[in-house]
Design an enzyme around this catalytic site. Structure first.
Site, short mmCIF file in Angstrom:
data_model
loop_
_atom_site.label_atom_id
_atom_site.label_comp_id
_atom_site.label_asym_id
_atom_site.label_seq_id
_atom_site.Cartn_x
_atom_site.Cartn_y
_atom_site.Cartn_z
CG MET A 157 -1.88 -1.23 1.18
SD MET A 157 -3.41 -1.00 2.09
CE MET A 157 -2.80 -0.87 3.76
NE ARG A 203 -3.19 0.98 9.63
CZ ARG A 203 -3.51 -0.01 8.79
NH1 ARG A 203 -2.76 -1.10 8.78
NH2 ARG A 203 -4.55 0.09 7.99
CG HIS A 253 7.04 -1.93 2.18
ND1 HIS A 253 6.84 -0.77 2.90
CD2 HIS A 253 5.86 -2.60 2.25
CE1 HIS A 253 5.61 -0.75 3.38
NE2 HIS A 253 4.99 -1.85 3.00
CG LEU A 311 7.60 1.78 -0.73
CD1 LEU A 311 8.50 1.65 -1.97
CD2 LEU A 311 6.69 0.56 -0.60
CB SER A 367 3.98 -0.98 10.76
OG SER A 367 2.67 -0.55 10.39
CB ILE A 373 12.31 -5.79 8.29
CG1 ILE A 373 12.64 -6.76 7.15
CG2 ILE A 373 13.45 -4.78 8.50
CD1 ILE A 373 13.88 -7.60 7.36
P1 AMP Z 1 1.56 -2.97 3.49
O1 AMP Z 1 2.08 -1.94 2.55
O2 AMP Z 1 1.70 -2.61 4.93
O3 AMP Z 1 0.19 -3.47 3.12
O4 AMP Z 1 2.51 -4.22 3.35
C1 AMP Z 1 2.89 -4.73 2.10
C2 AMP Z 1 3.68 -6.00 2.30
O5 AMP Z 1 4.83 -5.71 3.10
C3 AMP Z 1 2.90 -7.10 3.05
O6 AMP Z 1 3.21 -8.34 2.48
C4 AMP Z 1 3.43 -6.97 4.45
O7 AMP Z 1 3.34 -8.15 5.20
C5 AMP Z 1 4.88 -6.61 4.19
N1 AMP Z 1 5.48 -5.97 5.36
C6 AMP Z 1 4.99 -4.91 6.06
N2 AMP Z 1 5.78 -4.63 7.11
C7 AMP Z 1 6.78 -5.53 7.08
C8 AMP Z 1 7.93 -5.77 7.90
N3 AMP Z 1 8.19 -5.04 8.97
N4 AMP Z 1 8.76 -6.80 7.57
C9 AMP Z 1 8.50 -7.56 6.49
N5 AMP Z 1 7.44 -7.38 5.67
C10 AMP Z 1 6.59 -6.38 5.96
#
Ligand code: AMP
Length: 285
Positions: free
Chosen positions: A36, A193, A43, A39, A191, A182
């Protein structure tokens, strides 16, 4: 093979499909990372993994409205497209897919993908309709991007389980790879968020990895009673007045059903609110 061509920024669905078709025709394996946007290092680890698995790396950035509840943060979800595009360029992404909401969900859209079992508990119980939105958008993105392999983070373990289940049940021809979480230097899972947190909330949020580590230590010391393990986790989290626990559960890593007794391979899942920010994390035993 390192990418030397200019990164493509694609908004149009047909253009995305054409990109994948020509990559495929050139014998390139397509590795896909759906996100989403906004980054961070998590990511970037997925993009690195994608490069290990494929020759053409496609990153999607799409804040998917159907996975947000009516009172959730769809409208305020953090966005910084310029910064994201710079990271994607630096990380050797071949194509960034950034469709418009109206293109993904035009008037008359009425089809959804629903995975049942693994989406029932944990976040599925707290966020009705969330995983239906996730699996629907992932199915749509897969149909547009046509990846050979897709990379997801274990940070969202239930999401990873839902996608793996969908791919197996619906006989989809794509390999799903999970990447370990990570973390920041104090252990907080990265995150998008986390950007919502005030300095005080950010300090309080560090209790989450402390609690997870305590649970792993309990298990390593022979603790198996899930109520005992989750009780200790709750105590650690509740020491922080800014942290409000939503759930703490020990579950089987395959079907995500709650365990009374923890066994090797099970996972601890935690969801909390810190102020107005909802954070999730998990770890394995
Ligand atoms: P998002 O943009 O938060 O929807 O996440 C996109 C992708 O990145 C999803 O597959 C998440 O599980 C992965 N992701 C988000 N945070 C982390 C993190 N800290 N470590 C590894 N992968 C992550």
């Amino acid at each position: 093979m390192q990418n030397t061509q200019k990164m493509k920024i694609i908004k149009d669905l047909i253009e995305m499909r054409e990109f994948s078709k020509s990559a495929m025709a050139a014998g390139r394996k397509i590795a896909f990372v759906p996100t989403m946007g906004f980054l961070h290092e998590g990511h970037r680890q997925l993009l690195k993994t994608a490069r290990d698995y494929g020759d053409a790396v496609v990153l999607s950035m799409f804040v998917n409205p159907t996975q947000f509840g009516p009172t959730e943060d769809y409208k305020t979800y953090p966005r910084d497209i310029e910064r994201d595009l710079k990271i994607a360029t630096d990380d050797g992404v071949d194509a960034v897919f950034m469709p418009e909401v109206a293109a993904m969900y035009p008037a008359g859209h009425q089809s959804f993908v629903e995975v049942t079992g693994v989406t029932q508990g944990l976040c599925g119980a707290k966020r009705p309709g969330h995983f239906r939105g996730v699996t629907t958008v992932v199915m749509k993105l897969f149909n547009i991007v046509a990846p050979d392999v897709a990379i997801f983070g274990e940070k969202d373990f239930q999401q990873l389980a839902a996608v793996k289940t969908m791919v197996a049940d619906l006989n989809m021809d794509v390999e799903i790879i999970g990447v370990p979480t990570i973390r920041e230097s104090d252990g907080l899972a990265m995150s998008s968020r986390n950007a919502y947190l005030s300095p005080e909330e950010r300090i309080a949020a560090a209790a989450i990895p402390v609690a997870l580590e305590a649970a792993q230590k309990d298990f390593a010391d022979g603790g198996r009673d899930a109520a005992f393990i989750t009780g200790r986790v709750k105590k650690i989290l509740e020491k922080e007045p800014l942290v409000v626990v939503e759930y703490i559960e020990v579950c089987d890593a395959m079907n995500l059903t709650q365990a009374g007794q923890a066994k090797p391979g099970d996972r601890l899942f935690v969801a909390v609110r810190v102020g107005r920010t909802r954070l999730i994390d998990n770890c394995g035993f």
